[in-house]
Scaffold this active site. Structure first.
Site, short mmCIF file in Angstrom:
data_model
loop_
_atom_site.label_atom_id
_atom_site.label_comp_id
_atom_site.label_asym_id
_atom_site.label_seq_id
_atom_site.Cartn_x
_atom_site.Cartn_y
_atom_site.Cartn_z
N PHE A 1 14.08 4.26 10.66
CA PHE A 1 12.71 3.87 10.32
C PHE A 1 11.88 5.15 10.15
O PHE A 1 11.84 5.99 11.04
CB PHE A 1 12.11 2.98 11.40
N ARG B 1 0.31 6.63 7.71
CA ARG B 1 0.43 6.68 6.24
C ARG B 1 -0.07 8.02 5.69
O ARG B 1 0.37 8.48 4.64
CB ARG B 1 -0.41 5.58 5.59
N GLU C 1 7.64 2.83 -6.27
CA GLU C 1 7.82 2.39 -4.89
C GLU C 1 7.92 3.57 -3.93
O GLU C 1 8.31 4.67 -4.32
CB GLU C 1 9.10 1.55 -4.78
N ASP C 2 7.60 3.29 -2.68
CA ASP C 2 7.75 4.30 -1.63
C ASP C 2 9.19 4.37 -1.14
O ASP C 2 9.78 5.42 -1.03
CB ASP C 2 6.79 4.00 -0.46
N LYS D 1 0.81 -1.19 0.00
CA LYS D 1 0.00 0.00 0.00
C LYS D 1 0.86 1.26 0.00
O LYS D 1 0.38 2.36 -0.25
CB LYS D 1 -0.88 0.02 1.28
N ASP E 1 4.08 3.35 6.84
CA ASP E 1 3.38 3.16 8.10
C ASP E 1 4.24 2.56 9.19
O ASP E 1 5.28 1.94 8.92
CB ASP E 1 2.19 2.22 7.89
N LYS F 1 17.25 3.92 1.26
CA LYS F 1 18.15 3.85 2.42
C LYS F 1 19.51 3.32 1.99
O LYS F 1 19.62 2.62 0.98
CB LYS F 1 17.55 2.93 3.49
N ASP G 1 14.61 -0.48 1.06
CA ASP G 1 15.42 -0.74 2.25
C ASP G 1 16.38 -1.88 1.93
O ASP G 1 17.47 -1.66 1.41
CB ASP G 1 14.48 -1.06 3.42
P1 IMP Z 1 12.70 -3.99 1.45
O1 IMP Z 1 13.50 -4.30 2.69
O2 IMP Z 1 13.46 -3.07 0.51
O3 IMP Z 1 12.21 -5.26 0.79
O4 IMP Z 1 11.43 -3.16 1.97
C1 IMP Z 1 10.17 -3.65 1.80
C2 IMP Z 1 9.12 -2.74 2.36
O5 IMP Z 1 9.34 -2.51 3.75
C3 IMP Z 1 9.04 -1.35 1.77
O6 IMP Z 1 8.39 -1.30 0.53
C4 IMP Z 1 8.22 -0.66 2.84
O7 IMP Z 1 6.85 -0.93 2.66
C5 IMP Z 1 8.75 -1.30 4.11
N1 IMP Z 1 9.74 -0.41 4.74
C6 IMP Z 1 11.09 -0.42 4.61
N2 IMP Z 1 11.65 0.57 5.35
C7 IMP Z 1 10.61 1.21 5.96
C8 IMP Z 1 10.54 2.35 6.85
O8 IMP Z 1 11.54 3.00 7.23
N3 IMP Z 1 9.30 2.72 7.25
C9 IMP Z 1 8.16 2.06 6.86
N4 IMP Z 1 8.19 1.01 6.01
C10 IMP Z 1 9.41 0.59 5.58
MG MG Z 2 6.62 -0.78 -0.46
#
Ligand code: IMP
Ligand code: MG
Length: 184
Positions: free
Chosen positions: A156, A169, A103-104, A47, A163, A135, A107
């Site tokens: 974070f 959000r 994407e938002d 979302k 969220d 990040k 990480d």
């Molecule tokens: P990934 O570790 O790149 O696979 O991150 C997957 C998902 O974790 C992201 O698309 C976000 O929805 C969530 N996420 C990662 N870092 C944060 C953060 O700092 N705050 C909130 N959600 C996060």
């Molecule tokens: Mg995401």
């Protein structure tokens, strides 16, 4: 919801609403240029990417169709494992199309790297990635992210789609939470 509504829950604003709006406008101009004459399909990841998609897509001059996917990554606790389950699949057929994943935040990048491979395997002509936030940890994954809004510290963050336990959000900016929020 804004900073006043957050009271002491808000630690710091990292990216303001104005900075987000200005950056998305710049990124849309780049995408308009890069995809001129091509069959662009925007794919938002639910979302978190809802706000980014809404504001970014409205800054585009081209009429780009949008579709959505929801995925969940299996993992122990808070660590993303890279093993992904599709909760909601695309409605569009991506065969031969130029897909831009919206994407938002990136990480670990594990989910994203799975998603890129998945869409490529369906026969998309190209698959690129646009993210509002990145990040430093994202450097470890070999996903080539074409459009990055802001590189942020390894903290974070919440707001603008992101969220903490489904909360925050709907903040118009991106910020960090005070330690007492995590403790409660
Ligand atoms: P990934 O570790 O790149 O696979 O991150 C997957 C998902 O974790 C992201 O698309 C976000 O929805 C969530 N996420 C990662 N870092 C944060 C953060 O700092 N705050 C909130 N959600 C996060
Ligand atoms: Mg995401």
């Amino acid at each position: 919801m804004d900073a006043d509504d957050m009271g002491s829950d808000l630690a710091e604003v990292l990216v303001t609403a104005e900075q987000i709006a200005a950056r998305l406008r710049e990124m849309a101009a780049e995408v308009d240029r890069d995809y001129a004459g091509r069959d662009l399909l925007l794919v938002g990841v639910l979302k978190g990417a809802v706000m980014v998609m809404a504001d970014f897509a409205r800054e585009l001059h081209g009429s780009a169709p949008m579709d959505w996917m929801a995925v969940s990554s299996y993992g122990s606790g808070t660590k993303s494992s890279g093993v992904v389950r599709i909760l909601k699949d695309l409605e569009a057929d991506v065969t031969g199309r130029d897909v831009l994943i919206v994407e938002d935040i990136i990480d670990s990048g594990l989910t994203l790297s799975w998603l890129v491979a998945n869409l490529r395997s369906r026969g998309a002509a190209s698959v690129e990635v646009l993210t509002l936030l990145r990040k430093p940890t994202a450097a470890k994954v070999d996903v080539d992210v074409r459009y990055v809004g802001f590189d942020i510290p390894n903290a974070f963050v919440v707001g603008y789609g992101l969220d903490f336990g489904e909360r925050y959000r709907n903040l118009p900016f991106v910020g960090t939470l005070s330690p007492h929020v995590y403790a409660s």
